[in-house]
Design a protein around this motif. Structure first.
Motif, short mmCIF file in Angstrom:
data_model
loop_
_atom_site.label_atom_id
_atom_site.label_comp_id
_atom_site.label_asym_id
_atom_site.label_seq_id
_atom_site.Cartn_x
_atom_site.Cartn_y
_atom_site.Cartn_z
N ARG D 110 0.65 -1.31 0.17
CA ARG D 110 -0.25 0.09 -0.10
C ARG D 110 0.84 1.07 0.21
N ILE D 113 2.37 1.78 -3.35
CA ILE D 113 1.22 2.36 -4.42
C ILE D 113 0.98 4.16 -3.91
N ALA D 114 1.15 4.22 -2.70
CA ALA D 114 0.71 5.61 -2.41
C ALA D 114 1.93 6.58 -2.79
N ALA D 116 4.05 6.12 -4.92
CA ALA D 116 4.20 6.40 -6.50
C ALA D 116 3.15 7.55 -6.96
N GLN D 117 2.18 7.74 -6.13
CA GLN D 117 1.18 8.86 -6.50
C GLN D 117 1.63 10.05 -6.28
N LEU D 118 2.52 10.20 -5.17
CA LEU D 118 3.22 11.41 -4.67
C LEU D 118 4.13 11.84 -5.57
N LEU D 123 6.65 6.76 -10.23
CA LEU D 123 5.65 5.85 -10.89
C LEU D 123 6.02 4.99 -12.02
#
Lengths: 208, 208, 208, 208
Positions: D110, D113-114, D116-118, D123
């Motif tokens: 988790r 994934i998080a 990678a959004q930042l 990403l």
DNA sequence: ATATAAACGAGACGGTACGTCGGGTCTTTTT
DNA sequence: AAAAAGACCCGACGTACCGTCTCGTTTATAT
């Protein structure tokens, strides 16, 4: 057929190339980045050397900068012989200010002073070695002037040197080395005192 | 994006408690850890304040230490009225050396000078604000002496101050503030010049 | 004579202007600076609002972004009526992907998911309120398809929704929303299963 | 007689002890403080390492957590050989969910994934390296099933993987990994499609 | 009218963490 | 055995936000 002095141990010799590269790197770093940019790390980087190599030979930043100063300040060590104490002193200070202004030496000297404030153990070393060496030439000047009856026999030699260095340090540390005329005004005041009418001082200035 | 005309309102006031705590912390940190241990981080830690708060109000270490100096050096600002310029100057310098020796002010002053060497943009600010404020009192002394005919009318006021500060700075930066007798010797030399026999100088001192 | 609904307390009402300004600021900040630049501080600054005002009404970043998403995603909520479940689902997802790609909603949704990972207490709130609201429309689609005999009566509604959202989230979170043909391929697979020869799938694609 | 591969440079080797301590610290910090408490600072503190050391080897938080995931997820990489594709997939997902639930891996995934959004630059790296590695095993499963005629030759391999990962990600990110029965229901739906009556689907599963 | 209460801007504040720089020391390889 | 290079711990740097608080102004009720 000159032989190298024999060594007591085996192993690599200190690389003169590296030694020189480090000193040059320190000079250039100081020129380009100023005191605040003069880190051991930066010097090592630019010299292509490693930090431990620097620490092995110099121990701290002050020692390194002190050597930089020594190596760059040869021309200051010319002993003047102009006739009078005042003229000699003027010559010495003019020369000193000029070198401080035009080479890296001014910046280096400021660094040495600042570094000495940072580390309590550095100060005595600097006072007794580095500073003492700077005092030799002016002390000789004073001594000569006393020998030749130009100055009173009971002149407080060290106090006099303190006053001379004090004035120069103050101007260096506050970046006020531009006006060369200040030097003669200073020596006049130093020699004649404040109480004596400064008309004499103006005469003294005219002589130089 | 259109904004409503902003209202005129203020925010919280600066916390005097925090302000004071930071100054005190700086003093104590300087006392215990010396200049090299005086980091903004350490000051904040001891004050129970946050680093951003310090940077909000002081911007750099020099500014903080300068304020420490101001707040601790009130007793130096007593204007002497001893009769003669020499006596007044002696009093002033004795007092200054004493405070430098016995309070944190000496250490603080050395820090301020050293910091000014680190950051080129700090130096002019310090020269024009901090140092200038220190020159006021001795300048007044010189001015009075000139008014009353004790010193020649054409005395180079600023050069004279440079010599006085130069001597004091030099002694401070090389940790030589112990011998109080040096002060009178210095002022004697300053007033009478090197050329005049020092025996006379000592007499001059005795007369006063 | 219409009466405003009585308030339980006196005092100023919430400023609609400020409310709107904050939402707009959040949208623009997200557009220009991305998720990593979307701080409450930045939103407040740009909105000409104060941080406490934001915290009073939203509590945390996730809540604010969620409202941004709501306010910008109205066009997704159009209920399709294309005839078959597959066509309706295709329409829905095409529309969703398009909005995610072309507005700030895609970015906002990714933020909401990421924020939920940061704060354990945010997740259930998001799952039960925000996410649940997104499931309503597709759930209705499934329900209708079951009612009309298009899907088996014992279809696992929620699992089906999880598969649909799962696929879309995965593509959103890995930035793969460009190829619209993938949507039909997905729905074909979803409806017919992997085991059935995909020749049928190609046909299904042709129908759309 | 295997020889160590010669090094291109001299100097200390990377400390395996420190490396390990940092990974362990990250795991424990994640366990105790969750994602929001997982700062580089905290990891360094607990590992008795310095932040620069962490940044030297990992560059950002995502890279560190990714390595944590790799090191803790070895048991997921067992290749199943149960006979049918469905059984293999069930085994794989059961195992994955179990590891996600029972070890720190779920939390770590988790975070990845998080993170990678930042950071937009993280990403692609994650998609092409980290995620790609996770797809290998299920892709092999699909490939084998196609080779053996269990799945149609024209199966959209990557889309299928997206659906599988989409479902799992969705459940992970919304904390719904408890009900293991959902896995079989999911694979059944995936293989047979929604249109086929689920009773038949269950039969279909039984047939295989 | 006049309290009263809420909303709001501004912004100070203690915190925490960021990512980086530099200081010295230690280990490993090269000369 | 010395030199050289890189890894390492440590501490500090100056900055960004966090979420909370105070301060004074404004605005809408309620007396």
């Amino acid at each position: 057929m000159a032989r190298k002095p024999s060594r007591s141990s085996i192993g690599s010799l200190r690389s003169p190339h590296t030694h020189k590269a480090i000193i040059i790197s320190a000079i250039e770093t100081l020129k380009e980045c100023g005191y605040s940019g003069l880190s051991i790390e930066a010097v090592a980087r630019r010299a292509g050397a490693s930090k431990p190599t620097i620490y092995r030979w110099w121990g701290n930043k002050a020692a390194l900068i002190a050597e930089v100063y020594e190596s760059e300040s040869e021309q200051i060590r010319k002993e003047p012989d102009k006739g009078s104490f005042k003229e000699n002193l003027n010559f010495l200070l003019l020369n000193l200010w000029k070198v401080w202004r035009e080479t890296i030496c001014g910046e280096a000297f400021r660094c040495v002073i600042a570094e000495a404030q940072l580390d309590p153990s550095t100060l005595p070393k600097l006072k007794d070695e580095f500073m003492e060496r700077r005092r030799e030439l002016p002390r000789k000047l004073v001594e000569n002037a006393i020998q030749q009856g130009e100055l009173p026999k009971d002149t407080s030699r060290e106090l006099l040197l303190d006053m001379i260095f004090g004035f120069c340090w103050y101007r260096l540390l506050t970046e006020q080395l531009e006006v060369e005329a200040d030097i003669n005004e200073f020596t006049t005041l130093l020699l004649n005192g404040v109480l004596r009418p400064t008309s004499a001082a103006v005469q003294g200035a005219a002589e130089v």
